[in-house]
Scaffold this active site. Structure first.
Site, PDB file in Angstrom:
ATOM      1  N   ASN A   1       0.875  -1.166   0.000  1.00  0.00           N
ATOM      2  CA  ASN A   1       0.000   0.000   0.000  1.00  0.00           C
ATOM      3  C   ASN A   1       0.919   1.225   0.000  1.00  0.00           C
ATOM      4  O   ASN A   1       1.490   1.579   1.035  1.00  0.00           O
ATOM      5  CB  ASN A   1      -0.886  -0.046   1.253  1.00  0.00           C
ATOM      6  CG  ASN A   1      -1.845   1.121   1.315  1.00  0.00           C
ATOM      7  OD1 ASN A   1      -1.791   2.036   0.489  1.00  0.00           O
ATOM      8  ND2 ASN A   1      -2.715   1.109   2.304  1.00  0.00           N
TER       9      ASN A   1
ATOM     10  N   HIS B   1     -12.899   3.198   0.163  1.00  0.00           N
ATOM     11  CA  HIS B   1     -12.857   2.161   1.211  1.00  0.00           C
ATOM     12  C   HIS B   1     -13.580   0.883   0.753  1.00  0.00           C
ATOM     13  O   HIS B   1     -14.047   0.089   1.579  1.00  0.00           O
ATOM     14  CB  HIS B   1     -13.560   2.610   2.518  1.00  0.00           C
ATOM     15  CG  HIS B   1     -12.988   3.822   3.178  1.00  0.00           C
ATOM     16  ND1 HIS B   1     -13.765   4.866   3.631  1.00  0.00           N
ATOM     17  CD2 HIS B   1     -11.722   4.148   3.462  1.00  0.00           C
ATOM     18  CE1 HIS B   1     -12.995   5.791   4.169  1.00  0.00           C
ATOM     19  NE2 HIS B   1     -11.758   5.386   4.080  1.00  0.00           N
TER      20      HIS B   1
ATOM     21  N   ARG C   1     -11.770  16.378   7.492  1.00  0.00           N
ATOM     22  CA  ARG C   1     -12.584  16.683   6.298  1.00  0.00           C
ATOM     23  C   ARG C   1     -14.005  17.067   6.706  1.00  0.00           C
ATOM     24  O   ARG C   1     -14.563  16.472   7.629  1.00  0.00           O
ATOM     25  CB  ARG C   1     -12.623  15.473   5.365  1.00  0.00           C
ATOM     26  CG  ARG C   1     -11.300  15.211   4.682  1.00  0.00           C
ATOM     27  CD  ARG C   1     -11.280  13.880   3.965  1.00  0.00           C
ATOM     28  NE  ARG C   1     -10.339  12.959   4.592  1.00  0.00           N
ATOM     29  CZ  ARG C   1     -10.171  11.692   4.263  1.00  0.00           C
ATOM     30  NH1 ARG C   1     -10.865  11.168   3.289  1.00  0.00           N
ATOM     31  NH2 ARG C   1      -9.300  10.933   4.883  1.00  0.00           N
TER      32      ARG C   1
ATOM     33  N   ARG D   1      -2.586  -2.094  -3.497  1.00  0.00           N
ATOM     34  CA  ARG D   1      -3.789  -1.295  -3.282  1.00  0.00           C
ATOM     35  C   ARG D   1      -3.713  -0.077  -4.211  1.00  0.00           C
ATOM     36  O   ARG D   1      -2.740   0.671  -4.201  1.00  0.00           O
ATOM     37  CB  ARG D   1      -3.835  -0.811  -1.837  1.00  0.00           C
ATOM     38  CG  ARG D   1      -5.018   0.081  -1.611  1.00  0.00           C
ATOM     39  CD  ARG D   1      -4.960   0.734  -0.262  1.00  0.00           C
ATOM     40  NE  ARG D   1      -6.132   1.559  -0.102  1.00  0.00           N
ATOM     41  CZ  ARG D   1      -6.157   2.666   0.608  1.00  0.00           C
ATOM     42  NH1 ARG D   1      -5.065   3.102   1.207  1.00  0.00           N
ATOM     43  NH2 ARG D   1      -7.268   3.353   0.718  1.00  0.00           N
TER      44      ARG D   1
ATOM     45  N   GLU E   1      -7.993  -5.017   5.326  1.00  0.00           N
ATOM     46  CA  GLU E   1      -7.868  -4.742   3.888  1.00  0.00           C
ATOM     47  C   GLU E   1      -6.736  -5.538   3.257  1.00  0.00           C
ATOM     48  O   GLU E   1      -6.831  -5.972   2.115  1.00  0.00           O
ATOM     49  CB  GLU E   1      -7.672  -3.235   3.672  1.00  0.00           C
ATOM     50  CG  GLU E   1      -8.959  -2.467   3.896  1.00  0.00           C
ATOM     51  CD  GLU E   1      -8.759  -0.979   4.084  1.00  0.00           C
ATOM     52  OE1 GLU E   1      -8.245  -0.595   5.153  1.00  0.00           O
ATOM     53  OE2 GLU E   1      -9.101  -0.218   3.184  1.00  0.00           O
TER      54      GLU E   1
END
Ligand code: AMP
Length: 400
Positions: free
Chosen positions: A7, A180, A241, A91, A383
């Site tokens: 990743n 996601h 955010r 990823r 993940e």
């Protein structure tokens, strides 16, 4: 088959080496500050303490070469030689509309990922750097790319088209993509497995709540709606955010700050829990400050709790019901008081909460009462394992 999962961020690289025979993690690590002074690697061989070394890594290629060396190191390594490595799974944040599932890497696939760079200008180039570096160092080993957006490609147009002139979708590919996806897909399937049910018979709302957060409606195993959009800023209030804001807010900020980059900095890096509370982007700090009487922290916490409630209820309405709600990621797996606050007063839609069962962190557990119509669960996300499984599947299907 032993699979390396990578990743890559713009200056970081996370890796895991997984033995798919028994799905065991043999080693994992993190390289930070690639291309920046003070770069370092933290490597953990399963069963041993982590080792941290400061090593100059001018680029991703140097970092990957070092990782491969440490994986065959007599002391800290887990492989006798790199011949033991079956494949690498990468990823990739954005697959646009082109990639609806994980694929074996070919020159056309690399080109396809390059084509969607305009949709993820920060992430895809970094992901590609890692991919190209591995292709360079291990030219004979297969690579598989797993996209954050792919799981959401089953959404119908009513979920992904924005209410702006259609030509912006046709010409500029402005639409909701969702992110996601690897995590949402993994926890939805795992929840069905734990409950001993066929995912095709379930309506599931998956809540991935971490520093970045998104919620997805999964009907019969397929994503039908998700809260993140064209980028990773839509939907819930997050660590830094803003989540959803009225277009007039963006227009006003644009007029005030005069430049898109500055507006982006405000809504992506200075907003959310941090911006509202003025305390921290970490929910633990915000909860602590709220407890001590910080009014803004209480507001920030309540915006997030209410946001999660709204998505759960609206996705239930969209799917015509909900059987399972899943909490995952940092906040979802560990936020005991947070989960309780979300599930409180939700009996009207069949959620009956069990505070005692909820008193746990990072474990697979059902936290609703036995007579709750909706099963509420915590399912820690993985993940890397999801990427490794897809990688194995793609390699086997290709007969590699
Ligand atoms: P992630 O991005 O999935 O690593 O999640 C990171 C976030 O999880 C942190 O920013 C925290 O806000 C949150 N988190 C971790 N532990 C807890 C906890 N015990 N209670 C509430 N939030 C937590």
């Amino acid at each position: 088959m032993k699979i390396l999962v990578l990743n890559c961020g713009s200056s970081s690289l996370k890796y895991q080496l997984i033995d798919m025979d028994g799905e065991k993690v043999l080693a994992k690590g993190l390289v930070e500050r690639i291309g920046i002074e003070g770069s370092r690697i933290k490597h953990t061989k399963t069963g041993l303490d982590a080792v941290t070394r400061e090593v100059p890594f001018p680029d991703h290629s140097a970092a990957i070469k070092y990782v491969l060396d440490i994986l065959v190191d007599p002391e800290f390594g887990v492989l006798k030689s790199l011949d033991e490595l079956g494949a690498t799974g990468h990823r990739i944040v954005h697959g646009g509309e082109k990639f609806t599932k994980s694929v074996l890497v070919t020159p056309e696939v690399v080109k396809g990922i390059e084509e969607v760079i305009p949709l993820a200008p920060l992430h895809n180039p970094a992901n590609l750097m890692g991919l190209k570096a591995v292709m360079d160092v291990l030219p004979d080993k297969p690579n598989v790319v797993v996209f954050d957006t792919a799981f959401h490609q089953t959404m119908p147009p009513k979920a992904y088209i924005y209410g702006i002139p259609y030509e912006y979708y046709e010409k500029d590919r402005i639409r909701r993509y969702g992110f996601h996806g690897t995590s949402h897909g993994y926890v939805a399937h795992r929840a069905a497995e734990i409950l001993g049910k066929d995912i095709k018979d379930l309506k599931i709302v998956t809540c991935h709540l971490g520093n970045g957060s998104s919620i997805t409606a999964v009907d019969g195993g397929k994503c039908v709606d998700t809260s993140m959009g064209m980028g990773t800023g839509e939907g819930l209030l997050m660590g830094t955010r803003s989540g959803n804001v009225d277009p007039l807010v963006m227009i006003t900020l644009m007029e005030k700050l005069g430049d898109a980059e500055k507006v982006s900095e405000v809504v992506h890096k200075k907003s959310g829990l941090l911006g509202v509370s003025g305390v921290s982007s970490d929910l633990r700090d915000v909860e602590e400050a709220a407890e001590k009487g910080c009014e803004r922290s209480k507001i920030a916490q309540d915006i997030l709790i209410t946001g999660v409630k709204k998505y759960i209820a609206s996705y239930a309405a969209e799917m015509g019901g909900v059987d399972v709600v899943v909490f995952t990621a940092g906040i979802g797996e560990n936020g005991i008081t947070f989960r309780e606050a979300v599930c409180k007063d939700m009996e009207f839609m069949g959620i009956k909460f069990d505070a005692e069962k909820n008193n746990c962190r990072g474990k697979e557990v059902v936290i609703s009462a036995p007579d709750s119509k909706v099963t509420v669960m915590v399912v820690p996300t993985d993940e890397e394992m999801a990427i490794a499984r897809d990688t194995k599947k793609c390699v086997e299907e290709a007969g590699k």
